[in-house]
Design a protein around this motif. Structure first.
Motif, PDB file in Angstrom:
ATOM      1  N   SER A   1     -88.423 -23.970 -48.372  1.00  0.00           N
ATOM      2  CA  SER A   1     -88.862 -22.849 -49.052  1.00  0.00           C
ATOM      3  C   SER A   1     -88.485 -22.942 -50.597  1.00  0.00           C
ATOM      4  O   SER A   1     -88.917 -22.043 -51.382  1.00  0.00           O
ATOM      5  CB  SER A   1     -88.271 -21.560 -48.524  1.00  0.00           C
ATOM      6  OG  SER A   1     -86.691 -21.820 -48.338  1.00  0.00           O
ATOM      7  N   SER A   2     -87.439 -23.701 -51.044  1.00  0.00           N
ATOM      8  CA  SER A   2     -87.128 -23.811 -52.528  1.00  0.00           C
ATOM      9  C   SER A   2     -87.908 -24.822 -53.291  1.00  0.00           C
ATOM     10  O   SER A   2     -87.604 -25.064 -54.258  1.00  0.00           O
ATOM     11  CB  SER A   2     -85.563 -24.424 -52.418  1.00  0.00           C
ATOM     12  OG  SER A   2     -85.542 -25.650 -51.970  1.00  0.00           O
ATOM     13  N   SER A   3     -89.061 -25.483 -52.498  1.00  0.00           N
ATOM     14  CA  SER A   3     -89.711 -26.402 -53.340  1.00  0.00           C
ATOM     15  C   SER A   3     -91.197 -25.846 -53.802  1.00  0.00           C
ATOM     16  O   SER A   3     -91.585 -24.506 -53.382  1.00  0.00           O
ATOM     17  CB  SER A   3     -90.708 -27.421 -52.227  1.00  0.00           C
ATOM     18  OG  SER A   3     -91.785 -28.049 -52.685  1.00  0.00           O
ATOM     19  N   GLN A   4     -91.748 -26.090 -55.140  1.00  0.00           N
ATOM     20  CA  GLN A   4     -92.610 -25.586 -55.624  1.00  0.00           C
ATOM     21  C   GLN A   4     -94.049 -25.515 -54.876  1.00  0.00           C
ATOM     22  O   GLN A   4     -95.048 -24.993 -55.040  1.00  0.00           O
ATOM     23  CB  GLN A   4     -92.916 -25.989 -56.914  1.00  0.00           C
ATOM     24  CG  GLN A   4     -92.028 -25.720 -58.108  1.00  0.00           C
ATOM     25  CD  GLN A   4     -92.345 -26.454 -59.323  1.00  0.00           C
ATOM     26  OE1 GLN A   4     -93.068 -27.521 -59.587  1.00  0.00           O
ATOM     27  NE2 GLN A   4     -91.451 -26.348 -60.303  1.00  0.00           N
ATOM     28  N   ALA A   5     -93.964 -26.605 -53.788  1.00  0.00           N
ATOM     29  CA  ALA A   5     -95.189 -26.904 -52.975  1.00  0.00           C
ATOM     30  C   ALA A   5     -94.933 -26.170 -51.646  1.00  0.00           C
ATOM     31  O   ALA A   5     -95.576 -26.522 -50.953  1.00  0.00           O
ATOM     32  CB  ALA A   5     -95.257 -28.370 -52.886  1.00  0.00           C
TER      33      ALA A   5
ATOM     34  N   SER B   1     -87.902 -40.950 -55.247  1.00  0.00           N
ATOM     35  CA  SER B   1     -88.429 -39.946 -56.067  1.00  0.00           C
ATOM     36  C   SER B   1     -89.557 -39.059 -55.291  1.00  0.00           C
ATOM     37  O   SER B   1     -90.019 -38.089 -55.807  1.00  0.00           O
ATOM     38  CB  SER B   1     -89.355 -40.621 -57.400  1.00  0.00           C
ATOM     39  OG  SER B   1     -90.502 -41.303 -56.632  1.00  0.00           O
ATOM     40  N   ASN B   2     -89.470 -39.063 -53.860  1.00  0.00           N
ATOM     41  CA  ASN B   2     -90.594 -38.408 -52.967  1.00  0.00           C
ATOM     42  C   ASN B   2     -89.783 -37.322 -52.446  1.00  0.00           C
ATOM     43  O   ASN B   2     -89.622 -37.217 -51.170  1.00  0.00           O
ATOM     44  CB  ASN B   2     -90.757 -39.548 -51.843  1.00  0.00           C
ATOM     45  CG  ASN B   2     -92.186 -39.031 -51.195  1.00  0.00           C
ATOM     46  OD1 ASN B   2     -92.671 -37.953 -51.654  1.00  0.00           O
ATOM     47  ND2 ASN B   2     -92.400 -39.531 -50.278  1.00  0.00           N
ATOM     48  N   SER B   3     -89.280 -36.408 -53.329  1.00  0.00           N
ATOM     49  CA  SER B   3     -88.185 -35.310 -52.922  1.00  0.00           C
ATOM     50  C   SER B   3     -89.093 -34.015 -52.469  1.00  0.00           C
ATOM     51  O   SER B   3     -88.457 -33.145 -51.767  1.00  0.00           O
ATOM     52  CB  SER B   3     -87.276 -34.808 -53.956  1.00  0.00           C
ATOM     53  OG  SER B   3     -88.037 -34.391 -54.871  1.00  0.00           O
ATOM     54  N   GLY B   4     -90.334 -33.978 -52.846  1.00  0.00           N
ATOM     55  CA  GLY B   4     -91.254 -32.927 -52.356  1.00  0.00           C
ATOM     56  C   GLY B   4     -91.069 -31.431 -53.345  1.00  0.00           C
ATOM     57  O   GLY B   4     -91.662 -30.608 -52.966  1.00  0.00           O
ATOM     58  N   ASN B   5     -90.397 -31.535 -54.396  1.00  0.00           N
ATOM     59  CA  ASN B   5     -90.136 -30.433 -55.196  1.00  0.00           C
ATOM     60  C   ASN B   5     -91.461 -30.289 -56.141  1.00  0.00           C
ATOM     61  O   ASN B   5     -91.516 -29.080 -56.461  1.00  0.00           O
ATOM     62  CB  ASN B   5     -88.999 -30.915 -56.028  1.00  0.00           C
ATOM     63  CG  ASN B   5     -87.699 -30.636 -55.035  1.00  0.00           C
ATOM     64  OD1 ASN B   5     -87.484 -29.702 -54.151  1.00  0.00           O
ATOM     65  ND2 ASN B   5     -86.438 -31.375 -55.640  1.00  0.00           N
ATOM     66  N   SER B   6     -92.177 -31.235 -56.541  1.00  0.00           N
ATOM     67  CA  SER B   6     -93.447 -31.009 -57.166  1.00  0.00           C
ATOM     68  C   SER B   6     -94.468 -30.878 -56.507  1.00  0.00           C
ATOM     69  O   SER B   6     -95.277 -30.026 -57.275  1.00  0.00           O
ATOM     70  CB  SER B   6     -93.424 -32.198 -58.186  1.00  0.00           C
ATOM     71  OG  SER B   6     -94.099 -33.464 -57.363  1.00  0.00           O
ATOM     72  N   GLY B   7     -94.826 -31.156 -55.416  1.00  0.00           N
ATOM     73  CA  GLY B   7     -96.150 -31.307 -54.715  1.00  0.00           C
ATOM     74  C   GLY B   7     -97.104 -31.797 -55.571  1.00  0.00           C
ATOM     75  O   GLY B   7     -98.363 -31.876 -54.918  1.00  0.00           O
ATOM     76  N   ASN B   8     -96.805 -32.817 -56.308  1.00  0.00           N
ATOM     77  CA  ASN B   8     -97.802 -33.578 -56.986  1.00  0.00           C
ATOM     78  C   ASN B   8     -98.047 -34.849 -55.978  1.00  0.00           C
ATOM     79  O   ASN B   8     -97.544 -35.534 -55.564  1.00  0.00           O
ATOM     80  CB  ASN B   8     -97.227 -34.389 -58.256  1.00  0.00           C
ATOM     81  CG  ASN B   8     -98.123 -35.075 -59.041  1.00  0.00           C
ATOM     82  OD1 ASN B   8     -99.355 -35.396 -58.654  1.00  0.00           O
ATOM     83  ND2 ASN B   8     -97.652 -35.524 -60.214  1.00  0.00           N
ATOM     84  N   THR B   9     -99.483 -34.948 -55.761  1.00  0.00           N
ATOM     85  CA  THR B   9    -100.079 -36.049 -54.785  1.00  0.00           C
ATOM     86  C   THR B   9    -100.567 -37.231 -55.574  1.00  0.00           C
ATOM     87  O   THR B   9    -101.118 -38.005 -54.896  1.00  0.00           O
ATOM     88  CB  THR B   9    -101.169 -35.328 -54.028  1.00  0.00           C
ATOM     89  OG1 THR B   9    -102.125 -35.033 -54.444  1.00  0.00           O
ATOM     90  CG2 THR B   9    -100.328 -34.664 -53.044  1.00  0.00           C
ATOM     91  N   SER B  10    -100.427 -37.225 -57.054  1.00  0.00           N
ATOM     92  CA  SER B  10    -101.114 -38.362 -57.776  1.00  0.00           C
ATOM     93  C   SER B  10     -99.865 -39.150 -57.953  1.00  0.00           C
ATOM     94  O   SER B  10     -98.622 -39.103 -58.109  1.00  0.00           O
ATOM     95  CB  SER B  10    -101.670 -37.611 -59.083  1.00  0.00           C
ATOM     96  OG  SER B  10    -100.613 -37.048 -59.905  1.00  0.00           O
ATOM     97  N   GLY B  11    -100.285 -40.541 -58.439  1.00  0.00           N
ATOM     98  CA  GLY B  11     -99.222 -41.518 -58.641  1.00  0.00           C
ATOM     99  C   GLY B  11     -98.465 -41.804 -57.556  1.00  0.00           C
ATOM    100  O   GLY B  11     -98.826 -42.649 -56.712  1.00  0.00           O
ATOM    101  N   GLY B  12     -97.414 -41.474 -57.238  1.00  0.00           N
ATOM    102  CA  GLY B  12     -96.396 -41.606 -56.393  1.00  0.00           C
ATOM    103  C   GLY B  12     -96.611 -41.470 -55.176  1.00  0.00           C
ATOM    104  O   GLY B  12     -95.859 -41.537 -54.243  1.00  0.00           O
ATOM    105  N   GLY B  13     -97.684 -40.677 -54.730  1.00  0.00           N
ATOM    106  CA  GLY B  13     -97.976 -40.339 -53.375  1.00  0.00           C
ATOM    107  C   GLY B  13     -97.208 -39.109 -52.539  1.00  0.00           C
ATOM    108  O   GLY B  13     -96.880 -39.320 -51.523  1.00  0.00           O
ATOM    109  N   ASN B  14     -96.455 -38.254 -53.588  1.00  0.00           N
ATOM    110  CA  ASN B  14     -95.706 -37.479 -52.892  1.00  0.00           C
ATOM    111  C   ASN B  14     -96.332 -36.570 -51.916  1.00  0.00           C
ATOM    112  O   ASN B  14     -97.277 -36.043 -51.963  1.00  0.00           O
ATOM    113  CB  ASN B  14     -95.323 -36.523 -53.979  1.00  0.00           C
ATOM    114  CG  ASN B  14     -94.337 -35.595 -53.656  1.00  0.00           C
ATOM    115  OD1 ASN B  14     -94.189 -34.915 -52.756  1.00  0.00           O
ATOM    116  ND2 ASN B  14     -93.252 -35.341 -54.876  1.00  0.00           N
TER     117      ASN B  14
END
Length: 193
Positions: free
Chosen positions: A13-17, A163-176
């Motif tokens: 719930s504290s994640s932007q994603a 760096s795969n913490s899940g806070n950004s929800g970005n799926t490009s590059g590092g495969g978060n």
């Protein structure tokens, strides 16, 4: 064959994603070991399995030797391996030394190749190519959804600095994966930086 994935929802719930769904790679419980790797290589090359096994077993010793010498190792078609470390911070320069190093790990940088993905015409009439750096080992990997409950989602041990913490929800590059876990194989030392 293809790399399997499941659809996973970020429940942090504290994640932007928070609430978003991500495709997350999953694996079966089988690790490909030296024996199976040697079998595969033997079928692809004109080298006996016993010779391949001997080389693979010596590879670990060779890597260790060059790491102890402070060298980076580049395996063509695979990538670069080097030693990384973490240390505690100290206030005085003279207190900083080998005794402050707390962890050692192997850092891996996969080999990449530049792939042209398009062109962009500039205002002056010149053409600029657009490209991406593709990881050579992943060039032909395809993905397929699975519903097999025997597949395992692997998570990285806590405190490993992923760096795969899940806070950004970005799926490009590092495969978060948006906090749904990491896809690295378990080991005594983490791979990656």
């Amino acid at each position: 064959m293809s790399q399997k994935f499941i659809k996973s929802q970020n429940k942090n719930s504290s994640s932007q994603a928070f609430g978003k769904y991500f495709a997350q790679a999953v694996y079966d419980n089988h690790f490909v070991g030296t024996e199976e790797l040697a079998d595969f290589i033997q079928r692809q090359a004109s080298v006996k399995k016993s010779d391949i096994k001997a080389v693979l077993q010596e590879l670990g010793e060779a890597l260790k030797h060059f790491f102890e010498m402070g060298q980076k190792i580049k395996l063509n078609g695979i990538g670069i391996f080097k030693v990384g470390s973490s240390s505690i911070g100290v206030t005085k320069l003279e207190d900083c030394g080998a005794q402050t190093i707390t962890t050692r790990r192997i850092l891996f940088q996969p080999e990449t190749s530049r792939v042209v993905v398009g062109q962009e015409k500039k205002e002056d009439g010149s053409v600029k190519q657009k490209y991406v750096n593709a990881i050579s080992l992943l060039k032909d990997v395809t993905f397929e959804e699975t519903h097999d409950n025997a597949m395992n989602v692997e998570t990285e041990p806590s405190g490993s600095g992923s760096s795969n913490s899940g806070n950004s929800g970005n799926t490009s590059g590092g495969g978060n994966t948006g906090g749904a876990g990491n896809n690295n194989p378990p080991s005594n030392e983490p791979i990656g930086d």
